[in-house]
Enzyme design. Structure first.
Site: not given
Lengths: 473, 473, 473, 473
Positions: B11, B38, B112-113, B253
């Protein structure tokens, strides 16, 4: 912020004859590989021996086609088209292929290119009772062929029609049982033939053949009419032109780097143009930065030849290309920027060789230079792997007005000042042609030189005798 | 053909407090810059002092939002979210932000997580009469905070809730009048603060600040609770963890190359990892070819260090990423290939150093190697700028099962054989950490080493005492 | 032009337990038969023994559901809902059923009615840590039940919750394995039970049972909790109210004429109200004309009793009801009229008895009278088969403000003058109740009399002692 | 379950010339009033003096047009069309109006009717180089007119083309500056002229004039060509036919009851047909029940004449008509029924006179009779207000095959037995014609008698001399 500053390719076409195969699906994948040639609309027509069925729509290939569409398109042959409008307004009715009924039954046609005598032909056809439902050149071609079909087979009718068509046209055509491919006598736009284990394909670029596992056979010859059916491929001769005129901009910008056009791998030509550029201009610099994605191949060549490091100093948002809500001028002035972001660590304190393929209207170049300066670049040298574009194109590129071309009205120094670079360098025409060797004389470079393959202006303005050069008069 | 062989980021979040600005539109542009984090759903919630208004939907940012949506989202503060599902099924109801009514009025939250003790907390809340309408961790967080709000202001309630939350969470939270930002005590996921001429912004990555013309101020500290209102930014302390644990895969990445995370420019780290790789492994070769786009930066570093030319030997279809109809296995076996196409002229007869960032499941690597061989490569050496991934991640990456990790069950030689390369090289853990210097010890490298920042497995399986390390027990 | 002048029904609900049947599809057809109870949104939730799956959306039933949705909704039981918003804004998030996770797993709930103490309950729940994601009463009910589920089975928890709920609620509820149906102790809204060859169904009206071939069994009793599972139907007792209060407007206007509610066929009641009206008022006239469709049944009764011919003097556009672009006031004044058209040949020179069911706001009545006069009517007598509506409803009809009710602030003569009729006649309360015989005392007629079944106003304004009458205090 | 058992009207057309008015919006409302004539597609074309702009699509009028479409259609004149396909597959490309470029600029055309010599004309045009992009008759008409336009003004070209057109056609045509209306020489389909305060309108039925506040002026005469421009309305004479042939089914079923066609109010004709039916057949009965909605007007007439009560014994779902998912045969056999529901209290123990307008294929009649019997009817007498349909129609109704007509192959007794009624009664031809008086000889009753206005079968099967009767030969 970008599109406006690039020439726009017009269309991509594909055709396949492969009874027993899922021809619509293979066309779908081929169009996906040709998507760079047109993002406005897409369409596929399929022939099953008795009729021609069509699905087309506005948008990218995967937006236009869903599984149900592919399932419903069954047949022995198919043609496909992706479009970026040059002639004809951006409207669903102008999407291709065009499917129609003529005296020989149902047919479909898809077209890449632009007729230079379209107005003339349209008026002539209207005056004799034709009606038009679109504003495309393709409908003109279709009507003209239909007029010659009485008592003629399709290749003969196509050859008769070609004697009246002037300009660029790579065509794929479907009858209820066969596939045809036609390339104009000058060969402006590319078109090549590929072989499947059991069948044949034609495509604007070889990358579409690669995408479906077809083997490249050869380029279709200028003026050639290919007829493909169960008995194989038959070549018919259409009219001949006094010379060839392959569009050099296909190599500079339009075609995909992995395509092979008339024997040349596009990406390798671009890298060589970058090397050539480095041989012609080498200002004192620390780093080579490409404008992504159009300048990447040439930048590699430049860096290699110049012995400088290449770094990604401009980061492109990978999702650009989709339609999004443009920021207002006010937001832009507040610093909103969506496509490119400079990488401070790469450019700060450096003298930057910025490499792109071409500079047409000049509107975004200034923004890029300013962006790099704000990120700390000590100097920005703008290097282009093509000469200045000074004349319009009538053969399938969307510049028909010189007023849009910055190099047609400003000197190199004026442009440099406008975009705010420390230097501005264009590749020379000789440099551009060198990688092509013998083939160079078959290229159309009219947008750089004004040297059109035939006197196009008369043809657009008068309704009097046309195309004597093609008719052998 | 690709997605399955890459780890997937979960996210991206963004928040802005800027009365008088078009906060929804700025959020739209910021989300566009975070789109790589995302692509499944997107959403924006806006607070106008009296209520919180929401629009969200499935798809890319420009697919979810039209001009009319932005116009209707007026306010003084906004939060936004792009999602690739980790927890919670891929379903509209799980899209974020989550907007809810609590005892202090309307609020919105984006996350996010991944919580590692989500099941435990959910059961506890259900048992005491809570209901859940989604399967997201975010709804757990929201319910937990709501339980602490009675008689507490928001930062205090958030701090109380954080004592129970275990795992990764970077949060942006909207009340009717204010913006909050919270980063978990380990700092697993990035979160940074930026300044606008008149206002403030928080974002998962600095590239989103660049996109809207905001100036980067600083990273938000692990365990910090920022409160942003008309009076400015106030920092509140949440619970502390025994160490930091920034996800190293953000550098390898996930993050955009132009983002600066905890002081490091991501693209420069990647290039340095490529150089490091060249120092560790240098098989005899003629050309360096990146796997686009993930291996490009490291390939540049490798080529530079090794003194070899870098060439684009694999051409990527720029339009990949969009949902399209996947070819059947039969079509694949007939040679249909959509994402990558080898460039014969580049690789034929050459010994190729193929560079990518990581190899997780290994499914597409074999295809790429075979593709290059068929295009005539004399040898293919597969080089990876990260160590083998051998353990699952519980903190926001979608690998929770070791069975999916090829390196967890096969030796390097087995993998090399499976993908058909002439050599397979992974960067060492030391090599990976070197570019980070002192900061290396603050990184989470558990997916390479199994050395998790805290004993996560117990917490997921039992409902007994949890998070004593955070609660100070 | 119409909707504004009619009371609006709130919702329709349906539930089915029939393992082995296509429960979603049967629910789809049942909702289609209940479409008149709500056209704003529709939804179906299905339980398959392990989970509850949902599809819902804005629009009519056939707009919300496509074949693919029905195919994906497999299970042993289902509930469905059509909605016309009363509480909760018209927003997708407020569509029903509501699906949620609680301590007993997944559940779904659909609700017809309106809580009169919603604000009180919501505040209480928020204060103890609940969050709300919608503004519906249904989410309050769900949260309240969840609080009682600890250590209780569902019927007991529902009964406990019912002690706190005040107002109108006919509920269908789905657990992972069972179906429940609940009717409030006053029985405001209808709810009935039907039998399938292998299974059971519950519905707001019996016409939905007819639509799926189910046999009507009985009305669900006020205060009853039905539990339906593989072992059959079990009835649990919820709290009792001091009286029943079936909404009389279901008979006057809301319900379908072919439905049987509490033993009375709706259409026959309406016809009898028309007869009663003719007994009370019979001005000298030539023809009876119904206002389509709401006045048709009563007009038949009137014409029959009065011995006058009934003619279709107002023609209704059959396609009205769909959302279309409303004409501007300017166009209206130019004569644009969409719903009704007078038939000149029927009314010219005639004295017309115009029959409708009710007159609430009065805005369109004037237009109809003027339309008939312009078509040549010699006199127009406006006859209504119900008394004047003078008080708001708190139990599921969308009038909560007396200011909207013309009869609450104007005399009969003032209204007659405003609408321009030669006479205006309302059915008397006695006339309204006569067809019901003994059952009349179980009807709620508060909107005509102000005689509410319990003192509702206090409950809405204070947060102090609530529902003592239900709790037996 | 219904459509299949009714004849289907083909199309409705509308045209308006009113500079300064919002012509597209008025067309939208007019089409809304004509929606009963076609629900498959809708379209509006607007002329602004320089060009013709079009929007059309599949679906009902309010589904096809949104506010943005109406806003973008600005001009001085407009035409509109609603379609239910008779010729041409149900496909977007066949939606109307058809917009095209001809030698006189842009034009638009919308068509109601059916050419009986379409195949012949199409072959002739194809053979001389025309192409077709649709399968509609309308494209044939357009091509034919275009052939005559050289050196002729539009009315003259239309008259020349009409000499070749055989069959039914009511046309509205738009040039860049003018509106034309054409009715075929037999006058098969209705078409009338109306007056606006400042402008003119033409419509298939007068109810569309009522809807926009236009005053009915007169019917357009068979063979007439109206030209409408700033100078007013000019009537041009087209070819004459030996007789008139107004479709009698417009009165029986197609047209709206409030429309006035050739001087007769449609609903009053239907009521009179019901009275006539009662005069011809009066079995012993207790109640008259109409089949809604088609039998309502005749049932009123029957009840009145017979002195029997009329009751709504079959309740129709008001929302039928929209596309919904059809129940499978299995569900139907389980009792799922969507359109009609019997009202037990009305029919139980009663002898029922069931009145409908016509019985074409007979498939649903049996279902209705069974439904009434299951609800307890003591007897069911099926009465039809038209004679048996025994021959196909070639002039705009979708029956071209006698095999579909139950009365063409079965005796009355066989049909009665098949549908299970206790009696089956058709109105006599004389009874049908009586209400029309003198006008009766101008009606086309070929579907009841086989007495076609001209020998149509030859024309459809041969390509030899055509239409001598129209050309005066």
């Amino acid at each position: 912020m970008w599109g406006k500053d690039k020439l726009r390719e017009e269309c991509g076409v594909f055709g396949i004859f492969a009874p027993g195969q899922d021809v619509a699906r293979l066309t779908y994948y081929a169009l996906y590989a040709l998507q760079h040639r047109g993002q406005e609309s897409a369409g596929i027509a399929v022939a099953d021996g008795r009729q021609v069925t069509l699905h087309k729509g506005m948008g990218l290939v995967p937006e236009v086609f869903r599984e149900e569409h592919l399932r419903s398109l069954r047949g022995l042959a198919a043609i496909g088209h992706v479009r970026y409008s040059t002639t004809g307004a951006s409207h669903p009715v102008n999407a291709q292929p065009l499917v129609f009924y003529c005296s020989q039954g149902m047919m479909g046609l898809a077209h890449n290119g632009n007729l230079s005598n379209a107005q003339f032909l349209r008026q002539k056809l209207l005056a004799t009772g034709a009606i038009f439902q679109t504003t495309t050149d393709s409908e003109i071609i279709v009507n003209l062929i239909a007029r010659f079909l009485e008592g003629e087979d399709f290749p003969a009718a196509a050859a008769s029609a070609m004697a009246y068509l002037e300009g660029a046209y790579s065509l794929v055509i479907l009858s209820e049982k066969r596939l045809y491919a036609v390339r104009d006598p000058y060969g402006f736009r590319p078109l090549c033939l590929g072989r499947l284990p059991e069948g044949w394909a034609v495509a604007s670029e070889s990358c579409a053949l690669d995408a479906i596992g077809a083997l490249f056979v050869r380029d279709i010859r200028p003026g050639e009419i290919l007829e493909i059916g169960p008995e194989g491929v038959v070549s018919h001769a259409g009219p001949a032109a006094p010379r060839f005129a392959h569009c050099v901009f296909e190599y500079i910008y339009f075609a995909r780097p992995d395509s092979i056009l008339d024997g040349f791998t596009v990406g390798q030509v671009r890298r060589e143009l970058g090397r050539q550029l480095a041989r012609e201009f080498r200002p004192p610099a620390d780093v080579v930065v490409p404008v992504p994605d159009s300048g990447v191949a040439a930048a590699h060549g430049y860096a290699e030849e110049a012995g400088l490091p290449l770094e990604e100093g401009l980061m492109k948002n990978r999702y650009v290309g989709r339609t999004f809500i443009q920021p207002s001028q006010e937001l832009r002035s507040l610093g909103v920027r969506l496509k490119l972001n400079p990488v401070r660590e790469v450019v700060a304190g450096k003298r930057v060789i910025l490499v792109d393929d071409s500079l047409v209207r000049g509107t975004t170049s200034a923004k890029i230079v300013r962006m790099l300066r704000e990120a700390g670049a000590a100097a920005v040298y703008y290097c282009l792997s093509s000469p200045p574009v000074i004349r319009p194109c009538y053969f399938g590129i969307d510049i028909s007005d010189e007023a849009e071309l910055i190099a047609a009205r400003s000197s190199r120094e004026e442009i440099r000042e406008k975009i705010g670079a420390d230097g501005l360098y264009y590749l020379s025409l000789e440099g551009l042609l060198r990688p092509f060797g013998e083939m160079a004389r078959h290229l159309c470079t009219a947008c750089f030189t004004g040297d059109y393959p035939f006197p196009v202006t008369n043809c657009r303005k008068t309704l009097t005798p046309h195309k004597p050069h093609l008719l052998g008069v």
